[in-house]
Design an enzyme around this catalytic site. Sequence first.
Site, PDB file in Angstrom:
ATOM      1  N   HIS A  11      35.811  54.671 -15.358  1.00 33.59           N
ATOM      2  CA  HIS A  11      37.433  54.929 -15.811  1.00 33.59           C
ATOM      3  C   HIS A  11      37.509  56.291 -16.492  1.00 33.59           C
ATOM      4  CE1 HIS A  11      41.142  54.090 -18.341  1.00 33.59           C
ATOM      5  NE2 HIS A  11      41.432  53.601 -17.611  1.00 33.59           N
ATOM      6  N   SER A  26      33.167  39.191  -9.917  1.00 34.55           N
ATOM      7  CA  SER A  26      34.356  40.049  -9.987  1.00 34.55           C
ATOM      8  C   SER A  26      36.015  39.402  -9.515  1.00 34.55           C
ATOM      9  CB  SER A  26      34.269  41.370  -9.348  1.00 34.55           C
ATOM     10  OG  SER A  26      35.605  42.158  -9.328  1.00 34.55           O
TER      11      SER A  26
END
Lengths: 492, 492
Positions: free
Chosen positions: A210, A413
């Site tokens: 990120h 995920s």
Amino acid sequence: MVGFLDTLVFLEQDNNESQDVDNLVSFEKDWDKNKVMLLSNQPHHLISNISYRAAKPKSEERDYKTKSFELAQVVRATCLEIDEPSSDSYLKDVLGKYTKKWLERTHHHLGATHDAGYPINSNFDYSVLGELNRFSINNVGDPFIEGGYGVQSRDFEIGVLDWFADLWEIKKDEYWGYITNGGSEGNLHGILVGREVFPEGILYTSKESHYSVFKAAFILRMKCIQIETLTSGEIDCNDLKKQLLQNKDKPAILNINIGTTVKGAIDNLDLAIQTLRDCGFSRDRFYIHCDGALSSIMLPFQDQVPRVTFKKSIDSISVSGHKFVGCPMPCGIQIARIEHMKELTNDHDYIATRDATITGSRNGHTPIFLWFALNRKGKQGIRTEVKQCLDNAEHLKERLKAMGASVMLNKASIIVVFERPPEKEFIKRWQLSCTGNIAHICVMPHVTSDKINEFVIELIEKRSTWYKDGGKQPPCVASDIGKENCVCPLHK
Amino acid sequence: MVGFLDTLVFLEQDNNESQDVDNLVSFEKDWDKNKVMLLSNQPHHLISNISYRAAKPKSEERDYKTKSFELAQVVRATCLEIDEPSSDSYLKDVLGKYTKKWLERTHHHLGATHDAGYPINSNFDYSVLGELNRFSINNVGDPFIEGGYGVQSRDFEIGVLDWFADLWEIKKDEYWGYITNGGSEGNLHGILVGREVFPEGILYTSKESHYSVFKAAFILRMKCIQIETLTSGEIDCNDLKKQLLQNKDKPAILNINIGTTVKGAIDNLDLAIQTLRDCGFSRDRFYIHCDGALSSIMLPFQDQVPRVTFKKSIDSISVSGHKFVGCPMPCGIQIARIEHMKELTNDHDYIATRDATITGSRNGHTPIFLWFALNRKGKQGIRTEVKQCLDNAEHLKERLKAMGASVMLNKASIIVVFERPPEKEFIKRWQLSCTGNIAHICVMPHVTSDKINEFVIELIEKRSTWYKDGGKQPPCVASDIGKENCVCPLHK
């Protein structure tokens, strides 16, 4: 004038490198005023002061112009000027209008990781929480030290922190933590603690981390080495090894992604620790911060998945609270080994008073919301939600596969990555997050199977239009999600 | 065991310097477990890992012990464990209990600068704002660039920013800003911008600056020089001059306090700019950040006071939004000259996406509250409130003077500084902020003349008890607020 472009080719002002800024979907130009305003469909883009050449829309003839422009200010057009003093009816009207808009946006968003609708059962008297806004609740300073300001919610905050400490297997008297304003603040804090433990340390993090991790390195004035990733989006431990060996003289501060933003990839923590050891980094020469992102709260509720726990050689974890748990405003949970906090609270010459948090005044509402949500859901409730999200993500992946689209879903995920739809309006309508040729949907609890079906039906219909002539083809995404997942004309 | 001490003498573990940590009012010790827990009456104290000698309570015999201890964890005793899944009635009970407590604390607090009661007229249908908690509102990224996430309140945010830009006299297209999570984040941001404009710059700030300024220097790895203050609490420009001349080779980043935390002192901006010029710092070699604190929103509504405006050579201002304007959760307004933002958003190797804010996800509720409060109050309403606060502060000062207490009130300030009451319970009951021998009351709009009278009557009564025998005397505060304001036995 606002127009949509298919492609914008950018030239960096300084280094003349051309760059395809794919996420810019609209621009407003005023050649005379030497200004261009750009609208990004990515939340994280800030564009300023770069020169560009633009391909004119709806024209094969390319007209390159080079101009520099100021920081884009695109939303001023609709901004709500303060027209004071206002009547109550005006204020109610405005809030009513926006409430309607937010309800509509809440229904459609698929891309965002935010659970927009705060999960309250309709049989609960909602006004109890609404009343909180009557109070200025401020947990100023350290959560574990009661301050002079009486209107605070530390009791709730520590309850929430203890819950997460238990989840990540660290004892109450062995951790320190606080509730942050979001995942980014958590990353900044975790990496800051790492820096204080190892002032000469180098930050290592995968290139798919990120952007707040890179921003933290910038704010904290730390050397940062970007590590390559596998196709899945995980950190490439071979490259990590290479970089570690080249910098053996400096301690390592490693950021581990527990679910990357775009692909939801979970870095292999065990392999990363082994790599550190193999490269000669003993426990007293590395610090591991885990960007818990979306998955660090989900993994403990899944079977046969990698464990993220303080029983391993990690030092801090940060996670967003407004995403999976749910909270009307951004917040995060930050947990670190208490022994490291000594470093952060050491005397730094000019700091007379000490506060190990990033901000001083701290939101006292978010701990109450988190406490409330965790109490209501319970671990069993979260386990059920996690399973439902995983099932729905699998379902979405299968539907996309069945319609002949390129798609990838990482293990453990809930982020489904697929070929980017070619129609801007469709992307906007469903609030899909796109990067290059790929789009992703984060199958959060609010993304129900009904909503998935609605989306899939519309996508099937749209695809038959987009690709009907055999002229336009879906994009090749082999380099993004691997040849095995790409069904573009070349790879199918 | 929790006890109160009159004095705690601390020994720093490393440098053996003794330190009177006056703000620690209680401690819990467990000699066997080698642990001591401390309770501070100051919000900003974090105590960790220092050795101490403690004077035993209620005993003339002093028993010094030296132990080291871990980060104090004092509020765990009352913390609300997550007892899941919980019944609605349990949750309602807890919230009800705390609501009652907060109402009580809201009534008494005088020291805090937070306007605890959110100022809503009772004739307004409050549920309109209560409904906001149904939405996860997130202004992720830059306020001026619309993100992909649809549930956001940028329209409100820019409305608020424009209002402050107008207040501080900077044009809409000349500023950049955002709504932060509080004044500390604003200071961190403003000083970060200064650092990016002058990477080699030195930060200068007075020793009475808010600790977030020093913390910013620490986080940002900047050299920071502390400047002496006058008795009023203002920066001493003679000392500033001395320090600047010693560091002429490096650009200057100067923090100016528009109201210090303890004394409400307003640094002399004009004199500081003149000092920079006198020392040979041309405009392209200094950056001024203003910690707007409490007064930067009040000064524009006062006559014959120093002006804080972008028409002067300043570069950024940050101010708290939850203090004077009012907001249920901490927030702040950050305004900087847009030209500097280029520096902040320049390419930094590894930052692919750019976001000039400190956090990424950003609270979308606070802009709505601020917008709402500013609309309802209007400039005229704020002007009235400012005048009322100044009048009430003057009134409180006169009452304290009349009862024979040492007291100081700076010009244009609403912070009344006076001799510290000797009774801990009294301090706690009124939530007074104390530093050394002084206490202060911040006469915010919620500190009405009725509340002042109630406080004054109680203080008169208490003083007659505390100082009745002529034995115990009020403390000398000449070094804090000047001989002219001190009426201790020596100076009266």
